[in-house]
Design a protein around this motif. Structure first.
Motif, PDB file in Angstrom:
ATOM      1  N   SER A  44       0.749  -1.234   0.009  1.00 51.94           N
ATOM      2  CA  SER A  44       0.036   0.173   0.029  1.00 51.94           C
ATOM      3  C   SER A  44       0.887   1.135   0.113  1.00 51.94           C
ATOM      4  N   LEU A  45       2.087   1.252   0.792  1.00 52.46           N
ATOM      5  CA  LEU A  45       2.989   2.354   0.738  1.00 52.46           C
ATOM      6  C   LEU A  45       3.750   2.419  -0.337  1.00 52.46           C
ATOM      7  N   ILE A  46       3.842   1.441  -1.158  1.00 54.91           N
ATOM      8  CA  ILE A  46       4.758   1.397  -2.168  1.00 54.91           C
ATOM      9  C   ILE A  46       4.006   2.101  -3.407  1.00 54.91           C
ATOM     10  N   LEU A  47       2.894   1.772  -3.570  1.00 52.78           N
ATOM     11  CA  LEU A  47       1.788   1.880  -4.595  1.00 52.78           C
ATOM     12  C   LEU A  47       1.303   3.757  -4.341  1.00 52.78           C
ATOM     13  N   GLY A  48       0.987   4.009  -2.824  1.00 51.71           N
ATOM     14  CA  GLY A  48       0.647   5.282  -2.569  1.00 51.71           C
ATOM     15  C   GLY A  48       1.706   6.140  -2.784  1.00 51.71           C
ATOM     16  N   THR A  49       2.844   6.046  -2.332  1.00 52.85           N
ATOM     17  CA  THR A  49       4.014   6.984  -2.461  1.00 52.85           C
ATOM     18  C   THR A  49       4.270   7.290  -3.908  1.00 52.85           C
ATOM     19  N   LEU A  50       4.285   6.019  -4.812  1.00 52.25           N
ATOM     20  CA  LEU A  50       4.471   6.400  -6.217  1.00 52.25           C
ATOM     21  C   LEU A  50       3.401   6.985  -6.739  1.00 52.25           C
ATOM     22  N   ALA A  51       2.112   6.664  -6.561  1.00 56.92           N
ATOM     23  CA  ALA A  51       0.871   7.415  -7.126  1.00 56.92           C
ATOM     24  C   ALA A  51       0.867   8.765  -6.919  1.00 56.92           C
ATOM     25  N   GLU A  66      -3.820  17.796  -9.959  1.00 50.67           N
ATOM     26  CA  GLU A  66      -2.866  16.997  -9.714  1.00 50.67           C
ATOM     27  C   GLU A  66      -3.954  15.657  -8.946  1.00 50.67           C
ATOM     28  N   MET A  67      -5.016  16.227  -8.220  1.00 49.37           N
ATOM     29  CA  MET A  67      -5.716  15.170  -7.520  1.00 49.37           C
ATOM     30  C   MET A  67      -6.311  14.016  -8.411  1.00 49.37           C
ATOM     31  N   SER A  68      -6.649  14.858  -9.735  1.00 51.57           N
ATOM     32  CA  SER A  68      -7.758  14.017 -10.601  1.00 51.57           C
ATOM     33  C   SER A  68      -6.460  12.928 -11.073  1.00 51.57           C
ATOM     34  N   GLN A  69      -5.346  13.010 -11.145  1.00 53.52           N
ATOM     35  CA  GLN A  69      -4.386  12.083 -11.583  1.00 53.52           C
ATOM     36  C   GLN A  69      -4.436  10.855 -10.463  1.00 53.52           C
ATOM     37  N   ILE A  70      -4.832  10.904  -9.445  1.00 51.90           N
ATOM     38  CA  ILE A  70      -4.886   9.617  -8.385  1.00 51.90           C
ATOM     39  C   ILE A  70      -6.359   9.283  -8.128  1.00 51.90           C
ATOM     40  N   THR A  71      -7.423   9.820  -8.696  1.00 47.28           N
ATOM     41  CA  THR A  71      -8.885   9.433  -8.564  1.00 47.28           C
ATOM     42  C   THR A  71      -9.414   8.796  -9.448  1.00 47.28           C
ATOM     43  N   LEU A 130       1.672  -1.485 -15.003  1.00 48.30           N
ATOM     44  CA  LEU A 130       3.183  -1.877 -14.353  1.00 48.30           C
ATOM     45  C   LEU A 130       2.908  -2.744 -13.507  1.00 48.30           C
ATOM     46  N   THR A 131       1.701  -3.169 -12.741  1.00 48.45           N
ATOM     47  CA  THR A 131       1.754  -4.069 -11.622  1.00 48.45           C
ATOM     48  C   THR A 131       0.589  -5.091 -12.091  1.00 48.45           C
ATOM     49  N   GLY A 132      -0.431  -4.864 -12.765  1.00 46.99           N
ATOM     50  CA  GLY A 132      -1.466  -5.532 -12.917  1.00 46.99           C
ATOM     51  C   GLY A 132      -2.424  -5.742 -11.746  1.00 46.99           C
ATOM     52  N   ILE A 133      -2.311  -4.886 -10.821  1.00 45.67           N
ATOM     53  CA  ILE A 133      -2.948  -4.588  -9.505  1.00 45.67           C
ATOM     54  C   ILE A 133      -4.306  -3.997  -9.740  1.00 45.67           C
ATOM     55  N   ASP A 134      -5.383  -4.458  -9.263  1.00 43.81           N
ATOM     56  CA  ASP A 134      -6.747  -3.635  -9.230  1.00 43.81           C
ATOM     57  C   ASP A 134      -6.617  -2.363  -9.227  1.00 43.81           C
ATOM     58  N   ILE A 135      -7.342  -1.546  -9.939  1.00 48.73           N
ATOM     59  CA  ILE A 135      -7.235   0.005  -9.807  1.00 48.73           C
ATOM     60  C   ILE A 135      -7.763   0.531  -8.499  1.00 48.73           C
ATOM     61  N   LEU A 136      -8.720  -0.109  -7.868  1.00 48.02           N
ATOM     62  CA  LEU A 136      -9.221   0.325  -6.803  1.00 48.02           C
ATOM     63  C   LEU A 136      -8.243   0.233  -5.503  1.00 48.02           C
ATOM     64  N   ARG A 137      -7.641  -0.862  -5.654  1.00 50.43           N
ATOM     65  CA  ARG A 137      -6.590  -1.021  -4.516  1.00 50.43           C
ATOM     66  C   ARG A 137      -5.635  -0.015  -4.623  1.00 50.43           C
ATOM     67  N   ILE A 138      -5.169   0.226  -5.923  1.00 48.31           N
ATOM     68  CA  ILE A 138      -3.934   1.470  -6.215  1.00 48.31           C
ATOM     69  C   ILE A 138      -4.731   2.776  -5.656  1.00 48.31           C
ATOM     70  N   ARG A 153      -7.037   3.252  -3.298  1.00 52.33           N
ATOM     71  CA  ARG A 153      -7.129   3.236  -2.006  1.00 52.33           C
ATOM     72  C   ARG A 153      -5.766   3.564  -1.362  1.00 52.33           C
ATOM     73  N   ALA A 154      -4.738   2.956  -1.942  1.00 52.22           N
ATOM     74  CA  ALA A 154      -3.322   3.155  -1.390  1.00 52.22           C
ATOM     75  C   ALA A 154      -2.915   4.833  -1.693  1.00 52.22           C
ATOM     76  N   ALA A 155      -3.619   5.326  -2.719  1.00 49.40           N
ATOM     77  CA  ALA A 155      -3.068   7.093  -3.203  1.00 49.40           C
ATOM     78  C   ALA A 155      -4.063   7.990  -2.308  1.00 49.40           C
TER      79      ALA A 155
END
Length: 433
Positions: A139-146, A373-378, A391-399, A401-403
C-alpha cells in the motif's frame, strides 16, 4: 435534460463500462460516443476521427515515450540498483527508510520529464521491484508512487503549466518559477506522511541494514554520480535553452544508453527488451490519452464544462468561497477528464471571474495544477492509477485506496497556498524585482 442529470448519466455509463472489464481507453471513447449521440448534434465518426488524428502526433507529448525509454534503459542497467544502494545508507535512519526514494525519485524525475504519467512509469519501473524485494508494504509502495508522481505536473518543466500559460497569456517562465516552492512543499508533506506512518507503526517498515560509517556511505553513494550526471545533462539542456523538453528527452535516452553501456551491465538484448517494453507502456498511455481526448472533445460539444463554469460565475461569490466551489468543481471534472483537458475546456470561462475577484493569475495557475493533480489519482479516470495498474496488474481500486492519503495531502497543499499565497508568489515577485 439538465446538465447535472446529463453528467450523472455519463458518469454512470463510464462506471458500467469499467466494471464490465472494458479497456480504459475504449470505455472513455464509449462514453464520448454516448455523449455525442444522445446529448449533441455532432457527427460521432467525424469527431472521433479528427480527434484521434489530431492528438496522435502532438509534439509536446513526443517526450513521453522517450522518457519512458530512458527509464527502461536505467531499469535494465545497474544504474537503478546503484541509485537504491547509494541512497539507502543515507535514508536508512529516516522513519520510512527507502519509501523516501519514491518521493525523492519522483521529484527529481519530475524536474526532467514535466509529465506525471512519465514520472509514474519511469520511477515505478525502477522502484516497485526493488521495494517489493526488500519487504516494504504494498500500500505504501503504490501510494507513495502514485502520489509523488503527480509532481510531474507541478515541478518545472511542466507541460500543463505551458498549456495554462498559453491559454491565459501568462509568462511561462514566471509560472515555472512559481511552481518550485509548492513542489518542494509537496515533497515535504509526502515525506512527513511516510515518516508519520512509520513512527505510528514501527513494524510496518523492514529493519534497517547494518549501520555504515561515513566513508562507507560516501563510497556507496558513488553509484548516484551517473544518475546525477544524467539529470544535470537533461535539466541543463532545458534551462539553458539548448534543447526543448522533447529534444532533452532524446538527449536523456542517449545519455542513459551511454551510461548503461559504460556500467558494463547492459547488453544488446537488454536494449531490445527496453525498446519493446517502452513501446508497450507508451502505447498503453497513448491509447488512454486518445480516449480521454475524445471524451474531452465530446464534453465540449455537450457544453457541460462550459455551462457548469458559467453557473458558478453567476453566483457572485467571494474569493475564498469561489475557490472552494472551484476546487469541488475541478475535482468532479477530474473524475472523467484528464488535467490538460480540464485546463483547456474551462480557463476561458473561469479566468474572467477569477480576475474579477482579484486573484493573481500566476497564483491561480499553480492552484489549478494542484487541484488537477488530484485527478491523476482519483478513479475512474486517474492516469497515474492506470499507469501503475499497467506496470503491476493490481486492481485499480486497490491502487486508488493506497493513493487516497496523498489526495488528502494535495487538498491540504491547496489550503496552505490559499492561506499563505506567498508560497507561490514569492519567487516570481523576486524574479520580477
Amino acid at each position: 435534460m439538465s446538465d447535472p442529470v446529463v453528467g450523472l448519466i455519463l458518469l454512470g455509463v463510464l462506471v458500467v463500462l469499467l466494471t464490465a472489464g472494458l479497456w480504459i481507453a475504449l470505455a472513455l471513447a464509449g462514453v464520448a460516443a454516448v455523449a455525442l449521440v444522445f446529448f449533441s448534434n455532432a457527427p460521432v465518426g467525424l469527431v472521433m476521427a479528427t480527434t484521434f488524428w489530431g492528438h496522435s502526433h502532438s509534439w509536446s507529448l513526443a517526450a513521453l515515450p522517450l522518457f519512458i525509454l530512458m527509464g527502461e534503459i536505467l531499469l535494465r542497467s545497474r544504474l537503478s540498483a546503484d541509485m537504491f544502494s547509494g541512497l539507502a545508507p543515507w535514508l536508512g535512519r529516516l522513519p520510512g527508510r527507502l519509501l523516501h526514494v519514491n518521493v525523492i525519485g519522483c521529484a527529481i524525475f519530475a524536474a526532467v520529464s514535466g509529465s506525471s504519467a512519465a514520472t509514474a512509469a519511469t520511477i515505478g519501473k525502477m522502484s516497485i521491484p526493488e521495494l517489493k524485494s526488500r519487504g516494504y508494504p504494498e500500500s505504501l509502495i503504490l501510494g507513495t508512487l502514485a502520489g509523488s508522481a503527480t509532481l510531474g505536473l507541478l515541478i518545472p518543466p511542466s507541460i500543463i503549466l505551458i498549456v495554462y500559460g498559453v491559454a491565459t497569456e501568462q509568462s511561462i517562465a514566471r509560472l515555472f518559477v512559481a511552481g518550485i516552492l509548492p513542489g518542494l512543499m509537496l515533497v515535504g508533506l509526502f515525506g512527513a506522511y511516510v515518516a508519520a506512518r512509520a513512527l505510528l507503526n514501527p513494524g510496518l517498515i523492514p529493519a534497517f541494514d547494518q549501520p555504515m560509517s561515513l566513508r562507507e556511505k560516501l563510497w556507496a553513494a558513488r553509484g548516484l554520480i551517473p544518475v546525477a550526471v544524467l539529470i544535470a545533462g537533461v535539466i541543463g539542456a532545458i534551462y539553458t535553452g539548448i534543447a526543448s523538453p522533447t529534444d532533452a528527452a532524446a538527449l536523456g535516452v542517449m545519455f542513459s544508453l551511454l551510461l548503461a553501456v559504460l556500467s558494463g551491465s547492459f547488453s544488446r538484448r537488454d536494449f531490445l527488451d527496453a525498446l519493446l517494453s517502452a513501446t508497450r507502456t507508451s502505447c498503453m498511455i497513448a491509447f488512454i490519452l486518445l480516449g480521454a481526448a475524445f471524451l474531452a472533445v465530446a464534453m465540449g460539444f455537450t457544453g457541460l464544462p462550459r455551462n457548469l463554469a458559467a453557473w458558478i460565475g453567476e453566483m457572485g461569490l467571494s474569493p475564498y468561497v469561489l475557490l472552494a466551489v472551484l476546487t469541488l468543481f475541478f475535482i468532479v471534472l477530474g473524475l472523467f477528464l484528464d488535467g490538460i483537458s480540464v485546463v483547456v475546456l474551462t480557463t476561458s470561462i473561469i479566468m474572467p471571474m477569477v480576475l474579477a475577484v482579484g486573484i493573481d493569475p500566476i497564483w491561480f495557475g499553480i492552484y489549478l495544477v494542484l487541484v488537477v493533480e488530484m485527478s491523476q489519482i482519483t478513479p475512474p479516470v486517474g492516469f497515474n492509477l492506470f499507469v501503475i495498474q499497467g506496470l503491476t496488474g493490481i486492481d485499480i481500486l486497490r491502487i486508488a485506496r493506497a493513493a487516497f492519503p496523498f489526495f488528502l495531502l494535495l487538498l491540504l497543499s491547496v489550503l496552505l497556498i490559499t492561506l499563505f499565497p506567498g508560497i507561490v508568489t514569492y519567487l516570481p515577485d523576486a524574479m520580477s524585482g
